[in-house]
Motif scaffolding. Structure first.
Motif, PDB file in Angstrom:
ATOM      1  N   GLU A 375      -5.083   1.559   1.669  1.00  0.00           N
ATOM      2  CA  GLU A 375      -5.674   0.499   2.486  1.00  0.00           C
ATOM      3  C   GLU A 375      -6.924  -0.006   1.811  1.00  0.00           C
ATOM      4  N   THR A 379      -5.935  -8.479   4.581  1.00  0.00           N
ATOM      5  CA  THR A 379      -6.132  -9.097   5.900  1.00  0.00           C
ATOM      6  C   THR A 379      -7.627  -9.180   6.208  1.00  0.00           C
ATOM      7  N   ASN A 399      -0.860 -10.490   4.043  1.00  0.00           N
ATOM      8  CA  ASN A 399      -0.226  -9.202   4.271  1.00  0.00           C
ATOM      9  C   ASN A 399      -0.828  -8.155   3.339  1.00  0.00           C
ATOM     10  N   ASP A 421       6.855  -7.860   6.782  1.00  0.00           N
ATOM     11  CA  ASP A 421       6.576  -7.543   8.189  1.00  0.00           C
ATOM     12  C   ASP A 421       7.827  -7.653   9.060  1.00  0.00           C
ATOM     13  N   TYR A 432       3.673  -0.504   6.062  1.00  0.00           N
ATOM     14  CA  TYR A 432       2.692   0.158   6.925  1.00  0.00           C
ATOM     15  C   TYR A 432       3.300   1.322   7.693  1.00  0.00           C
ATOM     16  N   PRO A 470      -8.569  -6.154  10.235  1.00  0.00           N
ATOM     17  CA  PRO A 470      -7.360  -5.880   9.452  1.00  0.00           C
ATOM     18  C   PRO A 470      -6.925  -4.437   9.687  1.00  0.00           C
TER      19      PRO A 470
HETATM   20  O1  DON Z   1       0.495  -9.212  10.450  1.00  0.00           O
HETATM   21  C1  DON Z   1       0.367  -8.024  10.251  1.00  0.00           C
HETATM   22  O2  DON Z   1       0.375  -7.187  11.128  1.00  0.00           O
HETATM   23  C2  DON Z   1       0.131  -7.525   8.843  1.00  0.00           C
HETATM   24  N1  DON Z   1       0.684  -8.433   7.901  1.00  0.00           N
HETATM   25  C3  DON Z   1      -1.332  -7.302   8.636  1.00  0.00           C
HETATM   26  C4  DON Z   1      -1.635  -6.654   7.327  1.00  0.00           C
HETATM   27  C5  DON Z   1      -2.931  -5.985   7.291  1.00  0.00           C
HETATM   28  O3  DON Z   1      -3.650  -5.934   8.246  1.00  0.00           O
HETATM   29  C6  DON Z   1      -3.303  -5.326   6.024  1.00  0.00           C
HETATM   30  N2  DON Z   1      -4.582  -4.709   6.173  1.00  0.00           N
HETATM   31  N3  DON Z   1      -5.104  -3.811   5.814  1.00  0.00           N
END
Ligand code: DON
Length: 568
Positions: A375, A379, A399, A421, A432, A470
């Motif tokens: 991480e 974001t 993303n 996603d 994630y 984020p």
């Molecule tokens: O929309 C989302 O949930 C992800 N694409 C967000 C990605 C994100 O927060 C990456 N951060 N560390």
């Protein structure tokens, strides 16, 4: 002899220069790690230059929407890890007339996308296809969304707002240590793509002036032509040409037809606080409200921050909410999301009927993913408040950090890898570690499920908190804990944000502890109850503004990042 003196003199000069440069870098890399209070307007974002642009817009009489759009465009220049024009985001607004609304400018799947596009002939996920390179990109929404917000709710003209970003792209900014290091660490990926190699391929040094002429040109086209400067004409053609070079499928038609959507906010309440947040295609608002509905029935305050009781209770709430997230949530324009049930108090209560204090329950094990995914500064969230009562909470993303690593050749901006996603294969985790199902399967034109949770909270009908973060799947629990740290545990805004956090997301079945979270006793007691604890690196970068009953605004940026908050 004389030449020796000259050499020594030059060496001294060089050492001194390096010294001053390092002191300067140290100062800017720290950002502002303490909170301050302002009367007339405040901005909190992940970069000093973006925050300063936002404050300047407010000082010139712009409202919080003008400032937010200015911040968004500057972040696309100075924070390429996540700030973007090639990605998407969500903006939640409380307007001075009392109305609330949200703008969804999430990316959508290209028309040529298909349900199994990331699978091989045997139905297995092809590694990297949904994360690296042009096939990973959704149709970008940021430009359309930000301009929609500006035109409908802003007061200033497009050119004045975009000028901040254009000037910085044109004349450059000093590269921070962290950004230079991040860019250099992905050089192997950048080198795979012509446009990225041209800009990042030489490697960049901290302290160097980073000038982005092509990006400045693209921003200028947007300033002059509005959304057509991105979704039609030269920029659109450059994106389509890039697709041909790097095997993507975004078409001119995809770009031309992209529309942001204004949506009703997701509403909830918690012990006298009113919450508004982002609804589908984000899971953020529903999940936050669902978690709060569960937790409202308990006395977290007397359990205490990071106590074994509060961590166990919150873990069990998170487990249930994330299980439902993976089953029921997706783009409401394509699937039926039972948001009214999921955010109802009755459902929350029923869902916890099998909760036993002191005992771990268990998640069914379905292809757990890589939840320890590194991480960093992927974001980004920013919060803005103005004097007349407009509040804006925005989260935007490519993303992954630097998105799909493809800079559009000739246009100077990075594309997203938001396609990851989607649930590429039901039950298989994305980057994630989140698993999804039918509701979040890929379909042409559909928006992928998000966890972004831009949120505004009210106390006694008065603005109280603008918050977001984020953190991939951990965004929701980061926002949750920031709010509860203030309201249940009596922390200041700064403490609430900077204190260590924890997270559980149903699968994998483990509680993730940020470094320094919880005492040894909390850990050992949880283990005795049957929980698995994983230590993970820091997560979340909250940028928030808290308002007191007189409307004074305290702003703070997470010490985990190098953001900056300011006001006047
Ligand atoms: O929309 C989302 O949930 C992800 N694409 C967000 C990605 C994100 O927060 C990456 N951060 N560390």
């Amino acid at each position: 002899m004389i030449s020796d003196i000259i050499v020594i003199g030059k060496l001294k000069e060089y050492i001194l220069k390096r010294f001053y440069l390092n002191v300067f870098l140290l100062i800017i890399s720290f950002g502002q790690s303490y909170s301050q209070t302002y009367e007339n307007g405040a901005v909190s974002s992940s970069h000093r230059l973006a925050t300063e642009a936002g404050v300047d817009i407010l000082k010139r009489g712009g409202n919080a929407i003008d400032a937010s759009v200015g911040v968004g465009f500057v972040l696309a220049v100075v924070y390429p890890q996540a700030g973007n024009i090639g990605g998407g985001g969500f903006m939640v607004m409380h307007l001075k007339d009392g109305n609330n609304t949200s703008i969804d400018y999430r990316e959508k799947a290209p028309l040529l996308a298909g349900r199994n596009m990331f699978l091989d002939a045997n139905g297995n996920i092809i590694d990297g296809l949904s994360t690296l390179g042009s096939l990973a990109a959704g149709v970008p929404g940021s430009v359309a969304g930000m301009l929609y917000a500006l035109e409908k709710y802003g007061t200033m003209d497009r050119a004045s707002i975009l000028k901040y970003a254009i000037d910085i792209a044109d004349t450059g900014f000093v590269l921070e240590e962290r950004l230079a290091a991040a860019i250099n660490s992905y050089r192997k990926d950048f080198d795979k793509f012509f446009g990225s190699k041209a800009i990042f391929g030489q490697g960049l040094n901290a302290g160097e002036l980073f000038i982005q002429k092509e990006l400045a040109e693209t921003l200028r086209r947007i300033a002059i032509e509005g959304r057509d400067g991105f979704y039609k004409g030269k920029t659109a053609q450059l994106i389509v040409d890039e697709m041909k070079i790097s095997n993507g499928i975004i078409s001119y038609e995809d770009l031309e037809t992209y529309e942001p959507k204004e949506r009703s906010v997701m509403k909830g309440s918690y012990k006298g606080y009113e919450i508004i947040s982002m609804g589908p295609p984000s899971s953020g608002g529903i999940s936050l409200i669902y978690l709060l509905n569960i937790l409202e029935n308990f006395d977290l305050s007397s359990m205490g921050y990071a106590s074994v009781e509060s961590v166990q209770l919150m873990t069990e709430a998170m487990r249930r909410v994330y299980a439902d997230r993976s089953e029921f949530m997706g783009d409401v324009d394509f699937v039926n999301v039972p948001w009214d049930i999921l955010t109802s108090k009755v459902y929350a209560e029923r869902r916890m009927q099998d909760f036993t204090p002191g005992m771990a329950s268990s998640s069914a094990v379905i292809s757990p993913g890589d939840a320890y995914y590194r991480e960093s500064d992927q974001t980004t969230h920013y919060s803005v408040a103005d004097r007349s009562g407009n509040l804006v909470s925005t989260t935007t993303t490519l993303n992954d950090v630097f998105g799909n690593k493809v800079i559009v050749t000739g246009a100077g901006f990075l594309l997203n890898n938001e396609m990851d996603d989607f649930s590429s294969k039901p039950g298989t985790a994305n980057m994630y570690g989140l698993v999804g199902n039918e509701a979040n399967a890929i379909e042409p034109g559909k928006r992928m499920l998000s966890s972004m949770t831009p949120t505004i909270i009210f106390k006694n009908n008065k603005p109280f908190l603008i918050v977001g973060s984020p953190g991939g799947g951990r965004i929701i629990t980061t926002v949750l804990q920031t709010f509860l740290n203030i309201t249940e545990h009596g922390k200041t805004l700064q403490e609430a944000i900077d204190l260590p956090r924890f997270h559980h997301q149903w699968l994998p079945d483990e509680i993730q502890f940020e470094k320094d979270f919880g005492s040894d006793l909390t850990r050992s007691d949880l283990k005795k109850m049957g929980y698995t604890i994983k230590d993970i690196s820091d997560f979340g970068r909250v940028d928030a503004i808290m308002l007191d009953e007189n409307g004074n605004m305290t702003a703070h940026t997470d010490m985990r990042g190098y953001g900056f908050s300011s006001g006047f």
